[in-house]
Design a protein around this motif. Structure first.
Motif, PDB file in Angstrom:
ATOM      1  N   SER A   1       0.836  -1.197   0.000  1.00 42.56           N
ATOM      2  CA  SER A   1       0.000   0.000   0.000  1.00 42.56           C
ATOM      3  C   SER A   1       0.872   1.249   0.000  1.00 42.56           C
ATOM      4  N   SER A   2       2.183   1.071   0.238  1.00 39.25           N
ATOM      5  CA  SER A   2       3.140   2.181   0.199  1.00 39.25           C
ATOM      6  C   SER A   2       4.549   1.599   0.195  1.00 39.25           C
ATOM      7  N   ALA A   3       5.547   2.453   0.050  1.00 37.21           N
ATOM      8  CA  ALA A   3       6.941   2.001   0.018  1.00 37.21           C
ATOM      9  C   ALA A   3       7.396   1.417   1.344  1.00 37.21           C
ATOM     10  N   ASP A   4       6.665   1.683   2.419  1.00 36.47           N
ATOM     11  CA  ASP A   4       7.054   1.142   3.727  1.00 36.47           C
ATOM     12  C   ASP A   4       5.982   0.242   4.336  1.00 36.47           C
ATOM     13  N   ASN A   5       5.108  -0.287   3.498  1.00 35.12           N
ATOM     14  CA  ASN A   5       4.093  -1.235   3.967  1.00 35.12           C
ATOM     15  C   ASN A   5       3.868  -2.294   2.894  1.00 35.12           C
ATOM     16  N   VAL A   6       4.723  -3.316   2.910  1.00 37.81           N
ATOM     17  CA  VAL A   6       4.661  -4.394   1.929  1.00 37.81           C
ATOM     18  C   VAL A   6       4.534  -5.716   2.693  1.00 37.81           C
ATOM     19  N   TRP A   7       3.586  -6.539   2.272  1.00 37.98           N
ATOM     20  CA  TRP A   7       3.386  -7.851   2.873  1.00 37.98           C
ATOM     21  C   TRP A   7       3.640  -8.937   1.845  1.00 37.98           C
ATOM     22  N   ALA A   8       4.294 -10.035   2.271  1.00 38.44           N
ATOM     23  CA  ALA A   8       4.482 -11.226   1.450  1.00 38.44           C
ATOM     24  C   ALA A   8       4.078 -12.422   2.299  1.00 38.44           C
ATOM     25  N   VAL A   9       3.309 -13.349   1.716  1.00 36.16           N
ATOM     26  CA  VAL A   9       2.843 -14.523   2.458  1.00 36.16           C
ATOM     27  C   VAL A   9       3.081 -15.789   1.654  1.00 36.16           C
ATOM     28  N   GLY A  10       3.108 -16.907   2.362  1.00 37.79           N
ATOM     29  CA  GLY A  10       3.296 -18.198   1.713  1.00 37.79           C
ATOM     30  C   GLY A  10       3.278 -19.317   2.718  1.00 37.79           C
ATOM     31  N   GLY A  11       4.043 -20.351   2.426  1.00 40.67           N
ATOM     32  CA  GLY A  11       4.115 -21.481   3.329  1.00 40.67           C
ATOM     33  C   GLY A  11       4.646 -22.700   2.627  1.00 40.67           C
ATOM     34  N   GLY A  12       4.660 -23.777   3.356  1.00 43.88           N
ATOM     35  CA  GLY A  12       5.129 -25.049   2.833  1.00 43.88           C
ATOM     36  C   GLY A  12       5.644 -25.914   3.966  1.00 43.88           C
ATOM     37  N   GLY A  13       5.517 -27.211   3.791  1.00 41.50           N
ATOM     38  CA  GLY A  13       5.980 -28.121   4.824  1.00 41.50           C
ATOM     39  C   GLY A  13       5.249 -27.969   6.138  1.00 41.50           C
ATOM     40  N   GLY A  14       3.996 -27.527   6.067  1.00 40.83           N
ATOM     41  CA  GLY A  14       3.202 -27.396   7.275  1.00 40.83           C
ATOM     42  C   GLY A  14       3.369 -26.099   8.027  1.00 40.83           C
ATOM     43  N   GLU A  15       4.105 -25.168   7.463  1.00 44.86           N
ATOM     44  CA  GLU A  15       4.355 -23.907   8.166  1.00 44.86           C
ATOM     45  C   GLU A  15       4.027 -22.715   7.274  1.00 44.86           C
ATOM     46  N   ALA A  16       3.134 -21.847   7.733  1.00 41.58           N
ATOM     47  CA  ALA A  16       2.811 -20.627   6.998  1.00 41.58           C
ATOM     48  C   ALA A  16       3.827 -19.548   7.355  1.00 41.58           C
ATOM     49  N   VAL A  17       3.929 -18.539   6.473  1.00 47.71           N
ATOM     50  CA  VAL A  17       4.850 -17.436   6.727  1.00 47.71           C
ATOM     51  C   VAL A  17       4.210 -16.129   6.283  1.00 47.71           C
ATOM     52  N   ALA A  18       4.455 -15.067   7.070  1.00 41.33           N
ATOM     53  CA  ALA A  18       4.021 -13.711   6.728  1.00 41.33           C
ATOM     54  C   ALA A  18       5.215 -12.790   6.986  1.00 41.33           C
ATOM     55  N   LEU A  19       5.646 -12.101   5.936  1.00 36.92           N
ATOM     56  CA  LEU A  19       6.777 -11.190   6.031  1.00 36.92           C
ATOM     57  C   LEU A  19       6.316  -9.767   5.783  1.00 36.92           C
ATOM     58  N   HIS A  20       6.912  -8.806   6.489  1.00 35.05           N
ATOM     59  CA  HIS A  20       6.563  -7.398   6.316  1.00 35.05           C
ATOM     60  C   HIS A  20       7.816  -6.580   6.013  1.00 35.05           C
ATOM     61  N   TRP A  21       7.718  -5.716   4.993  1.00 33.20           N
ATOM     62  CA  TRP A  21       8.772  -4.767   4.627  1.00 33.20           C
ATOM     63  C   TRP A  21       8.367  -3.411   5.161  1.00 33.20           C
ATOM     64  N   ASN A  22       9.202  -2.818   6.024  1.00 36.74           N
ATOM     65  CA  ASN A  22       8.885  -1.527   6.643  1.00 36.74           C
ATOM     66  C   ASN A  22       9.588  -0.356   5.968  1.00 36.74           C
ATOM     67  N   GLY A  23      10.151  -0.597   4.797  1.00 37.12           N
ATOM     68  CA  GLY A  23      10.886   0.436   4.083  1.00 37.12           C
ATOM     69  C   GLY A  23      12.387   0.285   4.221  1.00 37.12           C
ATOM     70  N   HIS A  24      12.797  -0.564   5.175  1.00 37.55           N
ATOM     71  CA  HIS A  24      14.226  -0.775   5.422  1.00 37.55           C
ATOM     72  C   HIS A  24      14.607  -2.245   5.474  1.00 37.55           C
ATOM     73  N   THR A  25      13.790  -3.058   6.145  1.00 38.22           N
ATOM     74  CA  THR A  25      14.106  -4.479   6.305  1.00 38.22           C
ATOM     75  C   THR A  25      12.847  -5.334   6.260  1.00 38.22           C
ATOM     76  N   TRP A  26      13.029  -6.601   5.886  1.00 38.90           N
ATOM     77  CA  TRP A  26      11.970  -7.593   5.960  1.00 38.90           C
ATOM     78  C   TRP A  26      11.984  -8.194   7.348  1.00 38.90           C
ATOM     79  N   LYS A  27      10.804  -8.375   7.953  1.00 35.48           N
ATOM     80  CA  LYS A  27      10.687  -9.042   9.245  1.00 35.48           C
ATOM     81  C   LYS A  27       9.556 -10.056   9.177  1.00 35.48           C
ATOM     82  N   GLN A  28       9.840 -11.247   9.702  1.00 32.41           N
ATOM     83  CA  GLN A  28       8.800 -12.258   9.774  1.00 32.41           C
ATOM     84  C   GLN A  28       7.899 -11.943  10.953  1.00 32.41           C
TER      85      GLN A  28
END
Length: 99
Positions: A23-50
């Motif tokens: 929704s902006s340069a400092d609000n990016v979400w990526a989601v996925g999963g595999g092997g029984g584990e889901a993942v949600a990552l967030h980009w805050n404009g500087h770093t990705w954090k799970q």
């Protein structure tokens, strides 16, 4: 790559990513999963954090869609359990946690 950033950065994760939303340069979400584990990552404009998925069902699941909501700090993610009788899952990021 967003216009505000001039170079790509690499991030290493164990899962497969299925969807990205911004929704902006400092609000990016990526989601996925595999092997029984889901993942949600967030980009805050500087770093990705799970981000911890606190509303995890008792079965293995993955997320295959995400929508970042502009000017709200919120997001929605959808997915399903990994089983023959798959159940739909919907999670809401309220600005501090997935519910």
């Amino acid at each position: 790559m967003l216009a505000a950033h001039r170079r790509w950065t690499c991030a290493s994760i164990r899962n497969t990513l299925f969807a990205v939303s911004t929704s902006s340069a400092d609000n990016v979400w990526a989601v996925g999963g595999g092997g029984g584990e889901a993942v949600a990552l967030h980009w805050n404009g500087h770093t990705w954090k799970q981000k911890e998925l606190t509303r995890a069902p008792s079965r293995a699941y993955f997320l295959n869609g995400v929508a970042a909501i502009p000017r709200s700090g919120r997001a929605w993610a959808v997915g399903s359990t990994e089983s023959t009788d798959a159940k739909t899952l919907m999670l809401h990021w309220n600005g501090t946690a997935w519910r």
